[in-house]
Design a protein around this motif. Structure first.
Motif, short mmCIF file in Angstrom:
data_model
loop_
_atom_site.label_atom_id
_atom_site.label_comp_id
_atom_site.label_asym_id
_atom_site.label_seq_id
_atom_site.Cartn_x
_atom_site.Cartn_y
_atom_site.Cartn_z
N TYR A 1 28.80 31.10 45.94
CA TYR A 1 28.61 30.70 44.24
C TYR A 1 29.54 31.62 43.22
CZ TYR A 1 26.72 28.88 39.79
OH TYR A 1 26.31 28.52 38.73
N PHE A 2 28.85 32.90 43.13
CA PHE A 2 29.27 33.62 41.85
C PHE A 2 30.18 33.75 42.26
CE2 PHE A 2 24.21 34.39 41.41
CZ PHE A 2 24.55 34.02 40.24
N SER A 3 30.76 34.26 43.63
CA SER A 3 32.63 34.55 43.46
C SER A 3 33.32 33.78 43.08
CB SER A 3 32.26 35.27 45.58
OG SER A 3 33.03 34.55 46.27
N GLY A 4 33.14 32.61 42.78
CA GLY A 4 34.23 31.04 42.90
C GLY A 4 33.88 30.94 41.32
N LEU A 5 33.02 31.64 40.01
CA LEU A 5 33.02 31.77 39.29
C LEU A 5 34.09 32.42 38.65
CD1 LEU A 5 28.86 31.18 38.77
CD2 LEU A 5 30.55 29.37 38.59
N PRO A 6 34.15 31.56 37.13
CA PRO A 6 35.37 32.86 36.37
C PRO A 6 35.00 33.37 36.01
CG PRO A 6 34.80 30.29 35.68
CD PRO A 6 33.84 30.55 36.83
N GLY A 7 35.22 35.05 36.06
CA GLY A 7 34.57 36.47 35.86
C GLY A 7 34.72 36.77 34.48
N LYS A 8 34.00 37.40 32.75
CA LYS A 8 34.71 37.81 31.62
C LYS A 8 34.47 39.34 32.37
CE LYS A 8 32.24 33.85 29.53
NZ LYS A 8 31.29 33.81 28.37
N ILE A 9 34.95 40.10 33.41
CA ILE A 9 35.23 41.06 33.37
C ILE A 9 36.28 42.15 32.80
CG2 ILE A 9 34.99 43.36 34.87
CD1 ILE A 9 33.29 41.82 36.91
N ARG A 10 36.09 43.09 31.66
CA ARG A 10 37.18 43.45 31.72
C ARG A 10 37.37 45.00 31.60
NH1 ARG A 10 36.60 46.08 26.16
NH2 ARG A 10 34.60 45.63 25.42
N ASP A 11 38.52 45.62 31.46
CA ASP A 11 38.85 46.71 31.66
C ASP A 11 38.53 47.39 29.79
OD1 ASP A 11 41.15 46.40 29.92
OD2 ASP A 11 42.58 46.55 31.63
#
Length: 115
Positions: A97-107
């Motif tokens: 579930y969590f891996s399939g969600l769009p992330g908001k991780i940025r560099d």
């Protein structure tokens, strides 16, 4: 020769077994992850910096982290409590579930001074 046939038979049985290569079910994972939403957000993008963002993380990383909380290799009493009753399938489903969600991780491009 007998040993070779035995190994081939075992390999064939594993290849045909759906449970040997079972993947998590994201829809089931969403239901099972309801307790996670309070800290990590329903979309997996926690807004409080003390909680990790889970959306878009690799499923195998999330599975490993959940196993480590469950077996005590990662120390966090809150997560230990949440993972204590999770089955292997629960862990796979939540990770899916969590891996399939769009992330908001940025560099940190443009955020770090220096060369």
């Amino acid at each position: 020769m007998n040993r070779v046939l035995t190994l081939v038979s075992v390999a064939a049985a594993l290849a045909l077994s759906t449970s040997a290569f079972a993947k998590g079910n994201p829809a089931d994972g969403q239901k099972k992850a309801a307790a996670c939403f309070a800290c990590h957000g329903a979309d997996g993008n926690a807004t409080d910096p003390q909680y990790p963002r889970l959306a878009g993380q690799y499923a195998d990383y999330l599975e490993q982290a959940l196993h480590e909380y469950k077996n005590g290799n990662r120390k966090n009493p809150i997560m230990a409590g949440f993972t204590a009753t999770l089955s292997e399938q629960d862990i796979q489903d939540i990770a899916a579930y969590f891996s399939g969600l769009p992330g908001k991780i940025r560099d940190l491009h443009g955020e770090v001074a220096g060369n």
